[in-house]
Write an enzyme that holds these catalytic residues in place. Sequence first.
Site, mmCIF file in Angstrom:
data_model
loop_
_atom_site.group_PDB
_atom_site.id
_atom_site.type_symbol
_atom_site.label_atom_id
_atom_site.label_comp_id
_atom_site.label_asym_id
_atom_site.label_seq_id
_atom_site.Cartn_x
_atom_site.Cartn_y
_atom_site.Cartn_z
ATOM 1 C CE1 TYR A 203 -3.634 2.624 1.011
ATOM 2 C CE2 TYR A 203 -1.804 3.563 2.246
ATOM 3 C CZ TYR A 203 -3.064 3.682 1.691
ATOM 4 O OH TYR A 203 -3.742 4.861 1.812
ATOM 5 C CD GLU B 146 -6.088 4.827 -0.678
ATOM 6 O OE1 GLU B 146 -6.105 4.938 0.548
ATOM 7 O OE2 GLU B 146 -7.112 4.590 -1.361
#
Length: 391
Positions: A109, A197
């Site tokens: 991530y 993101e």
Amino acid sequence: MNVHEYQAKEILRAHGVNVQRGEVASTPDEAEAIARKLGCPMYMVKAQIHAGGRGKGGGVKLATSPEEVRAHAEAILGMQLVTHQTGPEGKLVREVLVAEANEIEKELYLGMVIDRDSSRVVIMSSEEGGVDIEEVAANRPEKIIKETVEPAVGLPPFQARKLAYGLGLPQTLIPKATQLMMALYDAFIACDCSLAEINPLAITETDGGQDLVALDAKLNFDDNALWRHEDIEAMRDPHEEDARELEAGKSGLSYISLDGNIGCMVNGAGLAMSTMDLIKLHGGEPANFLDVGGSATTETVTHAFRLILADEKVKAVLVNIFGGIMQCDVIANGIIEAVKQMDLKVPLVVRLEGTNVELGKQILADSGLNLIAADGLSEAAQKAVEVAGNQ
Ligand code: GDP
Ligand code: MN
């Protein structure tokens, strides 16, 4: 403002972030043609909606041939995709991204947000990326590494390397990770993002060894900076926006749809916030946040009423206006004019304060309209909650 994954990837690619090849399609024919053009062993077919969790909702599928891409596109296009971010009604899928699929070794991530406490960009990374990052954040927050960027310096390579080592990456991928993070930061600043993101950022297996690829991308932009990004503004998808919010924006009103049943017409954001707080304090729920601005005219007031009343959830309207630059008698006349033009079926509570307030109240009292006058802000909120509850 948000954009779709395929648009976010276009932006990121232009800034040097490694993303898969792919194109967007709105028909199964187009999807198949894109797959043929890409000509690779595996493809991803991905629903393009402004919400995450598409994989779990059935909107992300792997295919091994152009025919299978077509079949997945047929199934996904037109579906009402429900994810944990769409609400139970889901979102209609109008486009799919057809991309070259990679062999994934590990999902990481990587995210960047503006942290309000430090007023800086904070970079977050975790070696437990993929579809369950919310669960990681809730139960194992120590698995998320954070770095704050000094704005005058930008993201220096040493800080990117620190994050890369924190991800537990093999030595060979450290330079790639550093380059990717710096490219992402570059895009974040250049595009005035409020959030960027990549989840998953994947370690992939290729013939040439391991690689690092952004398999998903989400960008949010600061609305107040969009005037200097015509190219991003052009990516706006009206289907993804609240129709009333769009209409309000065009006429200079700030309007946000909420879930309650009391329509609020207020001037000034601070007054809007306190009005909503008082509605809640008295046990009610606002249906919207509508700020008509400092210089409300009869036209803006009429427009605001139309927007509020178009929402079927609204069971009462609370007008709370402070006549500072505007005078209360002008506002009162505006309200009367607007109400006469509209077919008002729900109770209307009005609280005015400021310049010429007595005259304004007199005009409302003499209008013969069925309004509920209130003196204080708290009283106004209480009355609105009461009449909305009686509807
Ligand atoms: P989201 O569910 O809306 O966040 O959509 P994602 O783009 O993140 O895709 C969901 C999941 O699909 C990812 O976490 C991956 O596990 C998988 N996925 C996405 N792209 C690929 C790919 O290129 N290859 C493989 N094997 N899986 C992928
Ligand atoms: Mn994702």
